[in-house]
Design an enzyme around this catalytic site. Structure first.
Site, mmCIF file in Angstrom:
data_model
loop_
_atom_site.group_PDB
_atom_site.id
_atom_site.type_symbol
_atom_site.label_atom_id
_atom_site.label_comp_id
_atom_site.label_asym_id
_atom_site.label_seq_id
_atom_site.Cartn_x
_atom_site.Cartn_y
_atom_site.Cartn_z
ATOM 1 N N GLU A 1 -3.529 -3.119 8.812
ATOM 2 C CA GLU A 1 -2.609 -3.060 7.666
ATOM 3 C C GLU A 1 -1.183 -2.925 8.210
ATOM 4 O OE1 GLU A 1 -3.963 -0.775 4.405
ATOM 5 O OE2 GLU A 1 -2.006 -0.763 3.409
ATOM 6 N N ARG B 1 -1.034 14.009 4.880
ATOM 7 C CA ARG B 1 0.192 13.233 4.623
ATOM 8 C C ARG B 1 0.844 13.639 3.300
ATOM 9 N NH1 ARG B 1 -0.262 7.604 4.383
ATOM 10 N NH2 ARG B 1 1.482 7.092 5.735
ATOM 11 N N ASP C 1 9.820 5.185 1.274
ATOM 12 C CA ASP C 1 8.799 4.520 2.074
ATOM 13 C C ASP C 1 9.418 3.591 3.116
ATOM 14 O OD1 ASP C 1 6.432 3.579 2.992
ATOM 15 O OD2 ASP C 1 5.911 2.413 1.227
ATOM 16 N N GLU D 1 7.459 -2.841 9.000
ATOM 17 C CA GLU D 1 6.984 -3.302 7.696
ATOM 18 C C GLU D 1 8.128 -3.775 6.783
ATOM 19 O OE1 GLU D 1 4.807 -0.356 5.505
ATOM 20 O OE2 GLU D 1 4.616 -1.624 3.736
ATOM 21 N N TRP E 1 5.484 1.327 -9.322
ATOM 22 C CA TRP E 1 5.545 1.720 -7.913
ATOM 23 C C TRP E 1 6.842 2.433 -7.548
ATOM 24 C CZ3 TRP E 1 1.443 1.189 -4.559
ATOM 25 C CH2 TRP E 1 0.371 0.460 -5.028
ATOM 26 N N LYS F 1 -5.045 10.859 4.008
ATOM 27 C CA LYS F 1 -4.221 10.300 2.932
ATOM 28 C C LYS F 1 -5.049 10.465 1.668
ATOM 29 C CE LYS F 1 -2.247 5.921 1.224
ATOM 30 N NZ LYS F 1 -1.891 4.527 1.563
ATOM 31 N N GLU G 1 -1.826 6.120 -3.699
ATOM 32 C CA GLU G 1 -2.094 4.682 -3.738
ATOM 33 C C GLU G 1 -3.580 4.389 -3.915
ATOM 34 O OE1 GLU G 1 -0.054 3.195 -0.189
ATOM 35 O OE2 GLU G 1 1.814 3.143 -1.318
#
Ligand code: GCW
Length: 720
Positions: free
Chosen positions: A198, A355, A401, A429, A578, A318, A322
């Site tokens: 990922e 996290r 993020d 990312e 989001w 985590k 999400e």
């Protein structure tokens, strides 16, 4: 037996290496390079440079025989031979003449009782010391742990490779202690068991393929070497979006093979786990952290893991994030969840990284008070003190993020009785996915150096995460690395500077970005001053360049937030659950996060930081739109209007990206052809992409605002 064979093999290759070096009169123009060696190339020094190391002892003595110590000696012998063209001979401790002596302080004292380190050596810290031992000149590499000795060897090799302080290598002078800033210096890999990664841009997983651990783990071992060379002591091998199957007993047996290849390098293996595991794969009908059956399940699981992997590091969690399962299912808190796991690991010395990236991704965007940035602090600050001693809250550097620019997360100052670690993203990312140059060390330094003014005192984030401020037992640095099977690890040769820089900053966050890039460039490309200066300057500018043609003024990356996180997509980051990035409309732009009229996010900071961000007059331009909603015509501290700044920034950024091509071209013939051509093609591509970004964002904002560009560039079709 096996390791004796290995030592002989190393010796043989060292001897062959020497023979080869003798055949080659002078360093040839750079040879083919794949990037697989990263910064550990250890290429032959020129005879002149090698002369400066003539006084390096001829022999080496190892005190002790742990796998890590053996690695240290093998590494020293092999790399010194490669660089200097001569091989250190192995001697025993009964004849330590003219030797590089490697060993823990306790063992050293048995040999030389009078040698005392100038300061207490913390775990992993090392001491390089020239000393007369039994009447002969020796060089001691010592530490309180085996791993520290290995780090000391890598430090010595790095000095030789960079030709650092030639005078200091004079055997009579060297006397250097280096201590890590914090005990936690880990990387996370977001590898899935099917082999995909990922947010990985360097090929498939080096650990997993098709639902199993790879049969050939050569790369995993090489990765551990790369990590150890910069002092990284832990690696979480699977995605934080964890497949529950990772905890199946049969899978743990497979994973233990990875731990075996990490072990000689002092890298502890850890796993990301799904909090739902006791139910999803463990046969229970619940995963409620307060249910005793669940506690028992985690205890047994931890026991099983440590039976197979005695030096296992711990778990990363985590949860409630999400779409991941979490304690909220049972009305429990993150502390309940973290502690049940922590108690299972505690008898074995393991830790839990929980996290702080917990937020609601179905937020009602119509409500202007809702703000994803507030989530980490809102969720974790009230639990300060409720976490066990072996829990570490892993906090992303900024409150959203990994955007191209964010302020430091207020949670760093919001935990006083809880361990914390900063999570930095090495894999790019949101910063160009290794296809754009973006050297992140200057960004990380800004966050680590940010003054949180705790209780009115100057307190940089680096001290909070290291646990120095509130005297925490542990804490530190976690980097999301995501290296893959690509020969050059991250998919782009220049991106490796971010992995190197992460390790160096985790060891010493006071190092400057300039020092770090100078080290990396010399190790990666050799000592040609033109190469060093050109690459260092390009890397040091690259974050600002990327920011200026993507999302300046703190607006966020403005990328396609619902898709690939790469292309421009400013509309996508609004009007969905989001989180909101910029709230741009026809009249203005920016997120009002003030206490007075906005979401109140600024209120999460200590009072002196609130003062900095709350008032328009004090708020720095580069974070203006993160904290304030302003009309397009608002005048920045620079005097320019916001809209004109956005236009200018995008045009200037795209131009500077284009200038990278010419800068790189000056290096033709100064570095190997492979990397020269590969990187040139990347800069040509980036220059085109920067224009795409420039035009997409400028057109979008021109249409929204209706305000023309003073310089007449926006909205006019290109002339050719
Ligand atoms: O930035 C987001 C990424 C997700 C990632 C998540 C996280 C692993 O887009 O891919 O999931 O952060 O950090 O958990």
């Amino acid at each position: 037996m096996k390791s004796a064979r290995y030592t002989r093999a190393i010796m043989r290759s060292a001897v062959l290496g020497v023979a080869f070096l003798r055949l080659v009169a002078m360093p040839t123009p750079a040879a083919a390079e794949t990037g697989a060696e990263a910064w550990l190339r250890y290429s032959a020094l020129s005879p002149q440079a090698a002369r400066a190391y003539e006084k390096l002892p001829r022999n080496t003595v190892l005190l002790g025989e742990s796998p890590v110590l053996k690695t240290a000696q093998q590494e020293l012998i092999r790399d010194a031979a490669q660089m200097l063209g001569r091989s250190l001979r192995i001697r025993t401790s009964s004849s330590p003449q003219n030797a590089v002596i490697l060993g823990k302080l306790t063992d050293l004292h048995a040999l030389v009782p009078t040698l005392h380190a100038p300061q207490d050596l913390r775990a992993d810290g090392y001491w390089l010391k020239a000393a007369k031992i039994h009447g002969s000149e020796c060089l001691v590499v010592t530490a309180s742990t085996d791993r520290g000795v290995l780090y000391g060897v890598f430090a010595l090799l790095s000095k030789i490779a960079r030709g650092e302080s030639l005078a200091a290598i004079d055997i009579k002078d060297i006397d250097e202690v280096q201590q890590p800033y914090a005990p936690i210096r880990w990387v996370n890999q977001w590898d899935n068991l099917d082999g995909r990664i990922e947010r990985g841009y360097g090929g498939p997983s080096i650990f997993f393929t098709d639902g199993n651990v790879r049969s050939d783990l050569t790369r995993a071992g090489q990765y551990a070497r790369v990590l150890a060379s910069i002092g990284i002591n832990g690696c979480t091998i699977n995605n934080v979006n964890a497949a529950p199957g990772i905890l199946a007993d049969s899978f743990i047996a497979q994973v233990s093979r990875i731990a075996d290849v990490f072990r000689p390098w002092g890298v502890q293996l850890s796993l990301s786990v799904d909090l739902g595991s006791p139910k999803v794969m463990g046969g229970l009908d619940t995963f409620d952290p307060l249910d005793p059956r669940v506690a028992e399940w985690w205890r047994k699981k931890a026991d099983e893991i440590y039976r197979r992997i005695p030096d296992f590091g711990g778990f990363v969690v985590k949860a409630d994030s999400e779409g991941r399962l979490g304690p909220s299912t049972y009305g429990r808190t993150p502390a309940d969840a973290a502690n049940v796991i922590a108690r299972a690991l505690k008898p074995h010395g393991g830790v839990v990284f929980y996290r702080a990236f917990v937020y609601n991704h179905h937020l009602d965007w119509h409500d202007l008070k809702n703000d994803r940035a507030k989530a980490a602090y809102d969720n974790f600050h009230p639990l300060d003190g409720a976490f066990d001693d072996n829990v570490i809250i892993q906090i992303k550097n900024g409150p959203i993020d990994f955007q191209v620019r964010e302020p430091a997360s207020p949670l760093f100052a919001g935990l006083r009785r809880t361990n914390e670690a900063i999570e930095l993203q090495i894999t790019q990312e949101y910063t160009g996915q290794q296809r754009h140059l973006c050297f992140l060390i200057p960004m990380w330094k800004e966050v680590l150096g940010f003054d949180m003014h705790v209780d009115g005192n100057p307190v940089p984030v680096r001290d909070l995460v290291a646990g120095n401020v509130f005297h925490r037992p542990t804490g530190g640095f976690v980097g999301v690395a995501n290296v893959g099977m690509d020969a050059n690890w991250l998919g782009s040769p220049l991106a490796m500077a971010n992995l190197y820089g992460f390790g160096r900053l985790a060891w010493d966050p006071n190092l400057t970005a300039e020092k770090i890039i100078d080290e990396w460039t010399r190790l990666t490309f050799g000592s040609d001053p033109l190469v060093n200066q050109t690459i260092a300057a390009m890397q040091l500018n690259s974050w600002h360049v990327y920011e200026s043609y993507t999302g300046p003024l703190g607006a966020g990356t403005l990328t396609n937030i619902l898709g690939n996180h790469y292309d421009p997509g400013p509309e996508s980051s609004e009007e969905n659950g989001w989180g909101q990035w910029h709230r741009a409309d026809h009249a203005g732009i920016g997120m009002d996060r003030t206490i007075a009229t906005g979401t109140g996010f600024i209120g999460q900071y200590p009072p002196d930081v609130q003062k900095l961000y709350e008032s328009l007059a004090n708020c720095p331009d580069n974070l203006l739109l993160f904290f304030h909603h302003v009309p397009y015509t608002y005048a920045l501290h620079s005097g320019k209007t916001v809209i004109q700044h956005i236009y200018d920034s995008h045009y200037e950024g795209a131009k500077r990206a284009h200038d990278f091509i010419a800068q790189w071209r000056t290096l033709e013939g100064h570095i190997d052809d492979e990397r020269y051509r590969d990187i040139l093609a990347r800069f040509e591509y980036q220059a085109g992409e920067a224009v795409v970004w420039r035009d997409a964002i400028c057109t979008w904002i021109y249409r929204l605002s209706g305000i023309p560009d003073d310089k007449g560039r926006v909205g006019t079709p290109p002339s050719h």
